[in-house]
Enzyme design. Sequence first.
Site, PDB file in Angstrom:
ATOM      1  N   ASP A 124       0.474  -1.069  -0.107  1.00 46.46           N
ATOM      2  CA  ASP A 124      -0.051   0.061  -0.448  1.00 46.46           C
ATOM      3  C   ASP A 124       0.973   1.139   0.185  1.00 46.46           C
ATOM      4  O   ASP A 124       0.402   1.992  -0.404  1.00 46.46           O
ATOM      5  CB  ASP A 124      -1.210   0.053   1.306  1.00 46.46           C
ATOM      6  N   TYR A 157     -10.745   0.306   2.548  1.00 45.58           N
ATOM      7  CA  TYR A 157      -9.958   0.142   4.159  1.00 45.58           C
ATOM      8  C   TYR A 157      -9.227   1.552   4.123  1.00 45.58           C
ATOM      9  O   TYR A 157      -9.157   2.318   3.533  1.00 45.58           O
ATOM     10  CB  TYR A 157      -8.518  -0.691   4.019  1.00 45.58           C
TER      11      TYR A 157
HETATM   12 CU   LIG Z   1      -7.524  -6.457   7.697  1.00 43.46          CU
END
Ligand SMILES: [Cu+2]
Length: 657
Positions: free
Chosen positions: A320, A402
């Site tokens: 990420d 997320y």
């Molecule tokens: Cu997770």
Amino acid sequence: MLRIPDRCRRAAGVCLLLLCLPASAAERKPRHPLDPLTKDEITTTVRVLLAAGRVTDESRFPILALNEPPKDEVLKFKAGKPFRREAFAVVFERAANKTFEAVVDLHNKQLLSWKYIPDVQPPLMPEDMQLVDAITRADPRWQEAMRKRGFTDLQQIAIDPWPAEEPAPVDQAGMRLLNSVSFYKGHAKNYYARPIEGPIASINLNTKGVYKFIDTGVVPLQKASADLDVNSVGKLREAPKPLHITQPRGIGFEVRGQEVRWQNWRFRYGVHPREGLVLYTIGYEDQGKLRSILYRASLSELFVPYGDPSVGWSFRNVFDMGKVGIGWLADSLEPLADAPENASLFSAVYANELGAPVEIPRAVAIYERDGGLLWKHFDYTHNESRRARQLVVSFLVTAGNYEYGLNWIFHQDGTLEAEVLLTGIMAGKGVAEAKEDHDKPSTGHLVTPYVQAVHHQHFFNFRLDLDIDDAGGNSVVEMNAEATPGRNELVMKETTLPNEKEAQRRLNLATNRSWKVINPCARNAVGGPAGYMLVPGENAIPFVSPTSSVGKRAGFIQSHLWVTPYDPAQMNAAGYYIVQKQEADGLPRWTQANRSVENEDVVLWYTLGVTHIPRPEEWPVMPVHRAGFRLIPCGFFSRNPALNVPKPETSANRARP
Ligand SMILES: [Cu+2]
């Protein structure tokens, strides 16, 4: 996985290469060598590159940030004196598929260096994400896959970019790929609740075409939407009675530019486009003397491998930070929700892909909070106890489905705590089952009928450049507790880690293993070396095979601790360029040199793992999961440094404001 924040769309839509700043953007000048680039400095950098004939309107800037000055220069800096000011830019020429690095002298408005970097792809940018949507929608195979599933209004389908497989297979070398996955949005806001399993397009972002298209077959779609707003979640519980945090005499910390002073702590902060929140020059004032603890502390990489080897999921191993950068994904914190009512909120400035400055309002929160009991002793006649106060520096990002948060928490007893927060929406896989067969081993768990959240791990690597009582001459000591066979004797064994290879260590619960950085020349009142100990919290062992290609590429996850001698070129645990990079890079490569880490300017790299086995209670949005570690003084002070904290004010002894 990755969605473009609205502010990036706005910025990309209205700003041509330069000069999109409103007149009000005039701002203060940097006052310290580590202050992040100002808007003016970002603009100057691009102007210098234009004037030098190195960039055009077609050039893109995946990274444009402060070129941090050499450490010794920063440490010698005196307030008010002149200091070096340079910008570092990664420049991408999409049509030529070429990447360059530039360093610009901002005082003299000169290009200092211009370097072609072969065989790399720079981090992904908002423009790349937008291409995925448009290219996927135009592909007849994707359209046919949607029709096959009964979707007629394709505007009700959402397309999300997912980073492609890392490391890239050999036949994809030199390509700039992103995969697309599809969701049924309908009229809902949260499309992540309804994954359309099967169709995946691999987009070559440089040739702007679909490189490969697969459809693994039709599976049922979860019908119910799962929006998160108060009108969609059903009956709300009664709100708790008000709980106000008031500081009638003002906040207890002082902010001067990027410097923060609180209790005896002093530090600086900044937001880096790739690393997000970074802390610098952390020191503690001890008996009138400012003692150094950490020169620089930041996340260095974030790697999330998913545990489903099926065709549509095996590529989902995401770096990420290195592939996308988390600084520009920073959220604007919502007062009273993301941060408490007494928080001070600070904006961050970064350069967008066009090289134009963008301001993220409320990107960093700094606030004091109650810290529970600090210390206590009651001797049957007399009570002495103190209430703790903590200072929190907080930062949150949204990476598609997320959310990640990072809190640095300063304590009055000399402890510095790092806390990561995991929330948002788990990656859901469309499956044929509405009920789970609990007797069958699986690579995920149903979180709602027809949606399985796939097992995965999150590995956060922190780069911690500790300087205990000055930069040179620190060593790292491993501490293992052992019982003497046959006797109830508990012995602590301390071993100095001599070199990079022997300093690749894993946790060991059986010996309560931890590590401390010491300065052998700085002694406390009982003769021991001044030190700070890294106390682990939750952690994990990776399930990714170390011999697999992705296991090698993310080699840093194989050790919880790495130690290297300070090298300003070594900043990211898996190397600087991640996208489509074939060979292992970062810590596993650098430490092959096996340099000495004894009595050196050492850097600690701590890998913090979270094994995420999803639960229904984490759907449709995860309650925050917290994990972290602490850096606690270990011989740094000669007694409890919080002994001098005054008694809490009670209504009886509280002075009138
Ligand atoms: Cu997770």
